[in-house]
Write a protein that holds these residues in place. Sequence first.
Motif, PDB file in Angstrom:
ATOM      1  N   ASN A   1      39.776  40.222  35.158  1.00 30.27           N
ATOM      2  CA  ASN A   1      38.490  40.295  35.855  1.00 30.27           C
ATOM      3  C   ASN A   1      37.892  41.676  35.656  1.00 30.27           C
ATOM      4  O   ASN A   1      38.590  42.687  35.844  1.00 30.27           O
TER       5      ASN A   1
ATOM      6  N   GLU B   1      40.572  34.216  31.032  1.00 30.77           N
ATOM      7  CA  GLU B   1      41.852  33.630  31.392  1.00 30.77           C
ATOM      8  C   GLU B   1      42.562  33.168  30.126  1.00 30.77           C
ATOM      9  O   GLU B   1      41.935  32.664  29.194  1.00 30.77           O
TER      10      GLU B   1
ATOM     11  N   GLU C   1      33.527  33.227  32.837  1.00 25.94           N
ATOM     12  CA  GLU C   1      32.301  33.658  33.494  1.00 25.94           C
ATOM     13  C   GLU C   1      31.824  34.943  32.844  1.00 25.94           C
ATOM     14  O   GLU C   1      32.642  35.796  32.475  1.00 25.94           O
TER      15      GLU C   1
ATOM     16  N   GLU D   1      34.636  43.947  36.916  1.00 26.12           N
ATOM     17  CA  GLU D   1      33.578  43.974  37.913  1.00 26.12           C
ATOM     18  C   GLU D   1      32.791  45.279  37.830  1.00 26.12           C
ATOM     19  O   GLU D   1      33.368  46.365  37.882  1.00 26.12           O
TER      20      GLU D   1
ATOM     21  N   HIS E   1      45.284  36.650  33.504  1.00 20.03           N
ATOM     22  CA  HIS E   1      43.937  36.692  34.071  1.00 20.03           C
ATOM     23  C   HIS E   1      43.363  38.101  33.912  1.00 20.03           C
ATOM     24  O   HIS E   1      44.089  39.089  34.034  1.00 20.03           O
TER      25      HIS E   1
ATOM     26  N   ARG F   1      40.767  44.200  36.798  1.00 20.04           N
ATOM     27  CA  ARG F   1      41.960  43.594  37.383  1.00 20.04           C
ATOM     28  C   ARG F   1      42.675  42.758  36.322  1.00 20.04           C
ATOM     29  O   ARG F   1      42.089  41.845  35.755  1.00 20.04           O
TER      30      ARG F   1
ATOM     31  N   PRO G   1      30.605  39.249  37.797  1.00 17.27           N
ATOM     32  CA  PRO G   1      31.890  39.618  37.195  1.00 17.27           C
ATOM     33  C   PRO G   1      32.144  38.869  35.899  1.00 17.27           C
ATOM     34  O   PRO G   1      31.682  37.745  35.705  1.00 17.27           O
TER      35      PRO G   1
ATOM     36  N   VAL H   1      34.970  37.095  33.803  1.00 24.09           N
ATOM     37  CA  VAL H   1      36.263  36.493  34.083  1.00 24.09           C
ATOM     38  C   VAL H   1      36.825  35.889  32.797  1.00 24.09           C
ATOM     39  O   VAL H   1      36.156  35.091  32.134  1.00 24.09           O
TER      40      VAL H   1
END
Length: 291
Positions: free
Chosen positions: A50, A62, A72, A52, A48, A116, A58, A60
């Motif tokens: 992320n 995966e 996203e 921001e 994953h 992240r 954000p 996103v």
Amino acid sequence: MKSRWIVNLVLLLLVAGIAAFLYLRPKTADQKPTSYALSQLNPNKFEHLNIEVPGKKPVVLEKQGGRWRLLEPAKGRADLASVGRVLSLAIASSAEKFPATDLTRFGLDHPALTVRMDNEEFTFGMYHPVTGDQYIKYKGAVYLLPTMFSEGASMQPLEFLDKHPLDLNEEIVGFDFSGLEQWEKSRLSMQLENGKWKVSAPDAKPKQDELKEWFSNNWQQLTAKSVEPAKLDGHPQPWFSVKLKSGKVVKFLKLQESPELLLVREDEGLLYHFSQDTGFTILNPPVGYKE
């Protein structure tokens, strides 16, 4: 003039000798390391991602079935090079390392960017006034790194979409161009069998060398200028389809031919932008036949 030249040469050799001595001399046990690794993490293990930025939605991503996808703010196959640039932060190293005790000093009390990777968090602070490098916090330490890491993570979200209309593992074995205006009469289709292209049009006189060159130079390297989510109005559009080795058939809708070619990959709902020249070439194979 000659003596000044000799003096300059001697000074140059002296500086070079000192530099070589400092570089080659043995390192003592108490000497600080020349670089500090941010982490011992393996970028290939992450599932994953992320990203921001304050005030923005954000980003996103995966890993699904071993393939990175953007979830996203749009959905689609992710550009692997772009994802790799972000993940490379995990194996970055810095010549500077500070304890993360006074975050205000580094502009990390209100991070400009947060990345992240699974449960690992990297925050980006202010820029160094002299070097232009950026302060990045990971766990209990702050590091100074080049801006390429923040630039890679904070680019426009749609830039994370793969610009290839077909994925690397989607091997083409056929085309059906019968839904395009220029091939409507002949219902042109092509099949790759035993390394040779078979053309459906009865009057076609294809040359295998030309077809192989057309395919390898265009379709096997096909990359769009940009890609974005498609917005269709429901009206019928000219189309063509690509048959894959897996047996899957991928349908493309042609929304526009000039001043650029706009193709929608129907199953993914993505709109690809190509130059007009590229568009003409990929949709008009040299089959030795014209309508």
